[in-house]
Design a protein around this motif. Structure first.
Motif, PDB file in Angstrom:
ATOM      1  N   TYR A   5      -2.398  28.233   5.902  1.00  0.00           N
ATOM      2  CA  TYR A   5      -1.579  26.754   5.588  1.00  0.00           C
ATOM      3  C   TYR A   5      -0.265  26.876   5.563  1.00  0.00           C
ATOM      4  N   LEU A 117      -5.286  13.969   3.848  1.00  0.00           N
ATOM      5  CA  LEU A 117      -6.214  13.917   4.934  1.00  0.00           C
ATOM      6  C   LEU A 117      -6.334  15.479   5.429  1.00  0.00           C
ATOM      7  N   GLY A 118      -5.101  16.227   5.428  1.00  0.00           N
ATOM      8  CA  GLY A 118      -5.354  17.444   6.139  1.00  0.00           C
ATOM      9  C   GLY A 118      -5.759  18.282   4.843  1.00  0.00           C
ATOM     10  N   ARG A 121      -9.617  17.653   5.151  1.00  0.00           N
ATOM     11  CA  ARG A 121      -9.949  18.078   6.502  1.00  0.00           C
ATOM     12  C   ARG A 121     -10.688  16.651   7.054  1.00  0.00           C
ATOM     13  N   LEU A 122      -9.749  15.495   6.808  1.00  0.00           N
ATOM     14  CA  LEU A 122     -10.555  14.320   7.281  1.00  0.00           C
ATOM     15  C   LEU A 122      -9.699  13.860   8.764  1.00  0.00           C
ATOM     16  N   GLY A 123      -9.245  15.033   9.483  1.00  0.00           N
ATOM     17  CA  GLY A 123      -8.715  14.316  10.743  1.00  0.00           C
ATOM     18  C   GLY A 123      -9.501  13.591  11.664  1.00  0.00           C
ATOM     19  N   TYR A 280       0.160  10.593  13.788  1.00  0.00           N
ATOM     20  CA  TYR A 280      -0.793  11.711  14.087  1.00  0.00           C
ATOM     21  C   TYR A 280      -1.362  11.859  15.290  1.00  0.00           C
ATOM     22  N   ASP A 299      -4.059  23.491  15.484  1.00  0.00           N
ATOM     23  CA  ASP A 299      -5.038  23.322  14.582  1.00  0.00           C
ATOM     24  C   ASP A 299      -5.000  21.821  14.238  1.00  0.00           C
ATOM     25  N   ASP A 301      -6.293  19.909  11.838  1.00  0.00           N
ATOM     26  CA  ASP A 301      -6.297  19.898  10.614  1.00  0.00           C
ATOM     27  C   ASP A 301      -5.049  20.362   9.935  1.00  0.00           C
ATOM     28  N   GLN A 302      -4.339  21.481  10.283  1.00  0.00           N
ATOM     29  CA  GLN A 302      -3.104  21.831  10.144  1.00  0.00           C
ATOM     30  C   GLN A 302      -2.175  21.112  10.526  1.00  0.00           C
ATOM     31  N   LEU A 304      -2.188  17.790  10.280  1.00  0.00           N
ATOM     32  CA  LEU A 304      -1.944  16.976   9.550  1.00  0.00           C
ATOM     33  C   LEU A 304      -1.122  17.357   8.251  1.00  0.00           C
TER      34      LEU A 304
ATOM     35  N   TYR B 429     -17.817   9.816  11.071  1.00  0.00           N
ATOM     36  CA  TYR B 429     -17.874  11.341  10.789  1.00  0.00           C
ATOM     37  C   TYR B 429     -18.971  12.106  11.626  1.00  0.00           C
TER      38      TYR B 429
END
Lengths: 585, 585
Positions: A5, A117-118, A121-123, A280, A299, A301-302, A304, B429
């Motif tokens: 993170y 979202l990040g 983990r909803l990227g 994004y 990354d 997700d990161q 986000l 998803y």
């Protein structure tokens, strides 16, 4: 774990003097580019110039801590600025302190959405935006921005949220054009186009090195700003009706959480979501392109989280929504940035500018700023991709055309939403038409292939359908239709085998469809079998009653199934044993 | 061609006396069932009883002309009636002539939507509704309807669009319960439960034939209606506060297009769309179940037209939205209906009832009608499926729970919309996580399998990824991430081969991703190849510049690719020739 993170913990540990030298040089070059850009993008957003500077400080520091791209240059960008103007302008009168405060709130909400979202983990939500929709959106936004800036070139006032309204408004005010403003604006545009196209070649011709020549060529907007400011100041053109930037408050951004107002927040939430997703997607595609050139990874997700904290930082320091910009990131990359620290150093450069340079920008004509915007955004306009999409896929072209039309006639948000709705419809349409094939035996082998493409052995009493994809709600009804159709169309059929070699998942809808198919085939006197069911799928089926009710069997291999059900049709010439390797895909 | 849109032209030509005899008998039995049902469902919709009769005449004739199921019984059904009450009740005060007119408008809009979907072949839109969402919706609606009818059993007034509001309203009025009404209501419910459970067995025990016993058992509601009406009339219970149906205007429905009112139409459009889709899904699943039992087929697109014209017919003849009903269709099937003409004959039966029987229904107590509704809808409640979904798939259970919660706490429309939104999220998803595998060579063969599941030969310099599904916008970004990750994670990699044996389509987004991957891999010094590209996919790629820019080659077979790129690792023991049949899937 912590360094996942806080990516700064990874690269920060081995930070060295050599890295610092490279990052600092890149930061100087990006700062030179960012000063006029930050003022110009604030203008697109309908905000005073200092807000553009504020949005170019703390967000860059936040990204340096939380971002995973070594070269992404975060800050104000054209399309997000346009979306900010559209979202805030609908709620608050443009220009006043309430407008400025609402833009900061928009950045905070955008940041929170990206952060959530990040962390969740909803990227994958960004996948809603297909390439044709993004390309159409960017192109249409570029044209819309260029049109909206024409008023500054002409020195008139004009308004409008969509292209039609802007053009009408321009046409009705064109008589009030200020000739001196027009000369400055046109000259700026000409100068910028020329430096953009020829300055680098010229500098190379006089002996400068490739990298230095490229870097200086990127300073074209700064040169235009300096030249135009000097001219206006020298001849006091502001007294002759040339609109200038005027007083920019000196100093660092005011810190503080914007006041929470439930009504305002809920009114801005939808726009913030769109800004978050579009920002994004744009940012990630730049970051991935640049990272790949050096075999680095980002990354998803990161990112986000990195962009989320950047927007939060912008919101609590008097800024407006930001994201990773394309042109600036490329310059950052070319200038040799090696870690996210380059961004932090850039923010230092902007802070120095805000502290000491703002008085010099007093006479900067708005027409020149508008010229830098027009030249920049016209490079976003990509007609080639529209033509290529038309040639490659009519359905993708339709989605693109809907997006462009939506932006032109109804504004940016409607354009994106219409495009996304079209994407979802296309997705559902595709998902509802799974590829499948009736298969027969390749003579003398254990292989079963599409009867439409191969000369294969078939049986009147045993039919087998191969589904090329997962079975789930979007195609469950089609599965029923195809399998029941096999029974309805051929009264001689006694057995139907569903070949599941490409099925990795069966959801509840598809499970119920299989149960319904089994029951209905039973009613029709047909036995229903499965073959080549994968291990994990089989494990889940065993947790249900489906296998108890199944009228037929589950066969390990397709050949085994067909041979067992009609040995006179499906056999191997010399009774050779089954090959191990055909039982699993 | 004409008979595709007018299925009656197909079966009508060979219509015979024997078919007529069967259809007519089925029509008599369905008519007996439909009379109380049509009154009861009108009550759910908040409409006077004659509207239920009107909705049971012309729609059945329209379906006989345009429908493709031989046994589907079209008319008012419980869930659609509830949705009608919810949609119209939000706009117009329940009960007045405006309410009745708005319900007819709703039917017209629903019909037009279905018709347009059918003509445009957009039936795939129904796939938006996954099985768990439909199951959850039906169960929750059943409970909601049962709760809403309790006021008639108690003889009190109560209102509410969601379960909580209804229960609160019931609780606050329960003191005003009319004891005689309660006795009639409770006795009706008891009688209906008993006939439903035991009457058929009893009739079989006294020697009746299976089919006749089943048919008479279905007349339970009619017997309850007759008995309760007789009791109320004999003792003049209406004077003691028992609410009765009262005067039902005699005669055939009034014909005429409802007045067009743009405001009303646009307010009802959303609800009409939901009613259209839900009605269609329900109807089609009944029709498919029954058709399969006789190895008949229904045409999914033509069904949209059949139900569309039925709703149009309902709208222009004073009715309200209709669809194919489950229980009635099963009775129609069991009673031996053989063509859609059975429906037309049923409408004749209802017309006779409307002309001659309505005076007999004057004393029919509303409590008994409510009892028939409660007993009918409680059979819709399916707790087992909730439990099984929980056991099989947590994500499907989540979608179901959201739907049920939405219906209970916010009303039917919110429930469906929330469920559908959840479905789309799940779809996206799943689509964003395509199955893929890095593959290696099964030693000594031309087969390449997942390196995680098989003992296979791999090379440090050549990596191959197999994508198990189409490449399109929802997974294009993941494709980039996985392929670029292969290069970033292993610096020794020189060639990457994308195995396309399961790829039937590459959309514009995926094409651009492939182009970006190719460029980025080139920047990283890695050559990008494709293998086993299918014919149609290759044809489309040839229309683009992708193949010109591709750094590597397109190989016909996976073995050919791997052998060419690293012959020392990937070879066959005795140099045996490539098997023809592995080059195409």
């Amino acid at each position: 774990m912590l360094s996942r993170y806080f990516p700064i913990l990874r690269w920060g540990r081995s930070y060295s003097a050599s890295l610092f030298a490279d990052d600092a040089l890149a930061a100087v070059i990006v700062t030179i580019m960012l000063i006029p850009q930050s003022l110009a993008y604030a203008m697109i957003a309908g905000l005073p110039p200092e807000v553009g500077l504020y949005a170019s400080m703390t967000p860059l520091i936040a990204y340096a801590v939380f971002g995973t791209s070594n070269t992404l240059a975060v800050g104000p960008v054209a399309v997000v600025s346009l979306m900010t103007a559209s979202a805030v302008g609908r709620i608050v009168e443009t220009g006043g302190p309430e407008y400025i405060a609402a833009a900061a709130v928009l950045a905070v909400i955008t940041g929170l959405i990206l952060l959530v979202l990040g962390l969740a983990r909803l990227g994958f939500l960004a996948n809603f935006l297909s390439h044709p929709i993004i390309a159409g959106f960017i192109t249409a936004s570029g044209i819309l921005i260029a049109a909206s800036q024409m008023k500054h070139i002409l020195g008139i006032s004009a308004h409008g949220e969509n292209l039609l309204a802007i053009l009408q408004s321009l046409a009705s005010h064109v008589a009030q054009t200020n000739p001196i403003t027009l000369v400055i604006g046109a000259a700026s545009i000409l100068f910028l186009f020329l430096t953009r196209s020829y300055l680098k070649k010229l500098l190379r011709a006089v002996g400068l090195k490739e990298r230095l020549a490229a870097a200086i060529a990127k300073a074209g907007p700064l040169l235009a700003v300096i030249g135009a400011t000097a001219v206006v100041a020298a001849f006091s053109l502001d007294a002759k009706g040339v609109a200038i930037v005027g007083d920019i408050p000196r100093g660092l951004p005011p810190l503080g959480m914007p006041r929470f107002d439930a009504g305002l927040w809920s009114e801005l939430a939808g726009a913030a979501f769109l800004i978050a997703i579009i920002g994004y997607v744009e940012s990630v595609s730049v970051a991935q392109t640049l990272a790949a050139k050096r075999r680095e990874r980002i990354d998803l997700d990161q990112e986000l989280i990195g962009l989320g904290t950047s927007n939060l930082a912008a919101g609590v320091s008097g800024g407006f929504p930001v994201t990773g910009g394309f042109a600036r990131s490329v310059v950052n990359f070319d200038a040799g940035a090696r870690t996210p620290a380059a961004g932090a150093f850039t923010s230092l450069g902007i802070a120095l500018a805000a502290l000491f340079l703002t008085p010099l920008l007093y006479y900067l004509p708005q027409a020149t700023l508008a010229a830098t915007i027009i030249v920049a955004v016209l490079s976003l306009v990509n007609i080639r991709i529209i033509r290529e999409t038309w040639a490659y896929s009519k359905s993708d072209f339709t989605a693109m055309a809907i997006t462009i039309g939506g932006v032109f006639f109804f504004g940016v948000e409607t354009g994106v939403v219409a495009g996304v709705a079209m994407s979802i419809l296309l997705l559902l349409y595709r998902a509802s038409r799974p590829h499948s094939a009736i298969v027969g035996q390749v003579p003398g082998t254990e292989h079963f292939r599409n009867i439409k493409r191969h000369d294969v052995v078939t049986s009147p009493s045993v039919v087998s359908l191969r589904m090329d994809g997962n079975l789930f709600f979007a195609n469950a009804r089609v599965l029923e239709d195809r399998l029941l159709g096999l029974a309805a169309d051929s009264p001689a059929v006694k057995h139907i085998v569903l070949m599941c070699s490409a099925v990795n998942e069966i959801d509840t809808s598809a499970l119920e469809s299989l149960e319904a198919i089994n029951e209905r085939l039973k009613d029709a006197g047909v036995t229903f079998h499965l073959s080549e069911v994968k291990g994990p799928v089989m494990d889940r089926l065993k947790r249900t009653h489906f296998l108890d009710h199944l009228t037929g069997r589950v066969f390990l291999s397709q050949y085994e199934a067909m041979h067992a059900l009609d040995p006179e049709t499906f056999f191997l010439p010399n009774g050779s044993p089954l090959a191990m390797d055909d039982q699993t895909a």
